[in-house]
Design an enzyme around this catalytic site. Sequence first.
Site, PDB file in Angstrom:
ATOM      1  N   ASP A  31     -31.597   2.910 -10.616  1.00  0.00           N
ATOM      2  CA  ASP A  31     -31.711   1.546  -9.923  1.00  0.00           C
ATOM      3  C   ASP A  31     -32.956   1.214  -9.698  1.00  0.00           C
ATOM      4  OD1 ASP A  31     -30.261  -0.664  -7.792  1.00  0.00           O
ATOM      5  OD2 ASP A  31     -31.913   0.649  -6.935  1.00  0.00           O
TER       6      ASP A  31
ATOM      7  N   THR B 289     -20.472  -5.051   1.275  1.00  0.00           N
ATOM      8  CA  THR B 289     -21.624  -4.922   2.142  1.00  0.00           C
ATOM      9  C   THR B 289     -22.379  -6.230   2.129  1.00  0.00           C
ATOM     10  OG1 THR B 289     -21.608  -2.525   1.394  1.00  0.00           O
ATOM     11  CG2 THR B 289     -23.623  -3.347   2.722  1.00  0.00           C
ATOM     12  N   VAL B 290     -22.731  -6.654   0.980  1.00  0.00           N
ATOM     13  CA  VAL B 290     -23.727  -7.760   0.914  1.00  0.00           C
ATOM     14  C   VAL B 290     -22.940  -9.337   1.180  1.00  0.00           C
ATOM     15  CG1 VAL B 290     -25.467  -9.095  -0.199  1.00  0.00           C
ATOM     16  CG2 VAL B 290     -25.261  -6.389  -0.356  1.00  0.00           C
TER      17      VAL B 290
ATOM     18  N   GLU C  89     -25.459   2.278  -4.119  1.00  0.00           N
ATOM     19  CA  GLU C  89     -24.667   1.652  -5.104  1.00  0.00           C
ATOM     20  C   GLU C  89     -23.459   2.018  -5.307  1.00  0.00           C
ATOM     21  OE1 GLU C  89     -26.005  -1.188  -7.132  1.00  0.00           O
ATOM     22  OE2 GLU C  89     -27.393  -0.676  -5.428  1.00  0.00           O
TER      23      GLU C  89
ATOM     24  N   GLY D  44     -29.099  -2.482   2.543  1.00  0.00           N
ATOM     25  CA  GLY D  44     -28.282  -2.642   3.459  1.00  0.00           C
ATOM     26  C   GLY D  44     -27.546  -4.003   3.496  1.00  0.00           C
TER      27      GLY D  44
ATOM     28  N   LYS E 184     -34.982  -2.469 -11.244  1.00  0.00           N
ATOM     29  CA  LYS E 184     -35.965  -3.160 -10.484  1.00  0.00           C
ATOM     30  C   LYS E 184     -37.276  -3.517 -11.177  1.00  0.00           C
ATOM     31  CE  LYS E 184     -33.405  -2.209  -6.435  1.00  0.00           C
ATOM     32  NZ  LYS E 184     -33.215  -0.982  -5.335  1.00  0.00           N
TER      33      LYS E 184
END
Length: 442
Positions: free
Chosen positions: A202, A14-15, A191, A303, A206
Amino acid sequence: MENPLKIGIAGLGTVGAELARIIHSKSNVLAERCGRAITITAVCARDRSKDRGVDLSTASWFDDPVSLATSDIDVYVELMGGEDGPALESVRAALKAGKHVVTANKALLARHGVELAELAEDAGVLLNYEAAVAGGIPIIKVMRESLSGNDVTRVFGIMNGTCNYILTRMEDEGLSFEACLADAQRLGYAEADPAFDIEGDDTAHKLAILTSLSFGTQIAAHEIYIEGITKITPEDITAAKDLGYRIKLLGVAQLTDSGVESRVHPTMVPLNSPIAQISGVTNAVAIEADVVGQLMMSGPGAGGGATASAVLGDIADIAKSRPGHQHGPAFGRPASRLAPYKRAKMRKHQGGYFIRMSVYDRTGAMAAIATRMSEQDISLESIVQRRDKPRSQVANKDMDAQTLILITHETHEEAIRKALEAISQDGYMAAEPQMIRIEELG
Ligand code: NAP
Ligand code: HSE
């Protein structure tokens, strides 16, 4: 113009694929802004035959991320994920080989961030990770650079796009938890293992990074108190709204007299507060500090596009930097100066509480609940009693349960837990109670 900056990308999902597409489509403008071209010279993923939607034929293909990390590149971009395994091995190898590293991998940093920061400092290279926290929001730069003159007292926010997306759609559209999660996965927000999102890990990863940046402590993700959103029901969402609140999964880290209180849990925030307006995949991070006061940043938290934007910003920073004019250490101060993390006990947490109980409608039940609360010195702000069906329709009146919702004034977590335990022992509860903390937003 200087030589191109050679980057190697490990991970074309995706990234990674979105990052490659943007670098291709914006090559001229990036070269103009950075004073040199950014060239993808090497890539790596598991499946070589997969169409990535971008022409990567001029880049060398590597099957092994460690080999890519130590190849002829200037920057190693890790976008595979995972706290250990290939991600850790390749990032370590890249730093030891004197390559700058850019990563979006919060799990890796939450577990090995200090070690990796030390490796980067030893090698005189940069470890950039803007995309690891709150997707497209440039919060790392703000905390690492812009707030250097501040003492932070609290940092909190909505840091998981998947959870906020689920909670928003459950409230707005009455959809099931499962349907919302499936959409979040389809949209590339979740994820690889979505349990990390919905169980709160998650957000904790962070928050661990932000805690280190805020308070100058070593990263201690394992010390964070974590509750996810899997137990939040449509009834909780409706009851919260009726009482003037909205439920958000917040990560909160604050300084207390006994240490740092770091916690991730579903939280009641007042409906009219700015953070209650953050909907869908949007994230928001609020900082309270002595000099600047309060600030809050919001933007897309997950996203491909939002995340690639942050990754590309990190790469461009490296492209613009010149020897002797690079940015500072990964966590805002030299890794050797990060203090040991001192955890404040969760049972000392102070705040208001929302409690939803299913209680047998028997003589003495309400009096017993009120007594147990007052024994713990808990003062109630409001009590709402609801019944699902008329008592006349219940066959066994002794087993007739009704919903009781309590909002408490500020109290201690230990008091709440003791009161709920005592009420349970009294035998009036028909099911496990729901307890959601209320955050004082100042
Ligand atoms: P993804 O879609 O699952 O992509 C992972 C990529 O890594 C895939 O291309 C996969 O190859 C490759 N890969 C996995 N294991 C590998 C290995 N052992 N060797 C070589 N390649 C390997 O993940 P993503 O959503 O892009 O996330 C990537 C990272 O960014 C993660 O750390 C994630 O936490 C972080 N992040 C993601 C978002 C988001 O919104 N998605 C936001 C912020 C941060 P194949 O394609 O061949 O299977
Ligand atoms: N799975 C993460 C989220 C990706 O939903 O926020 C961004 O870190």
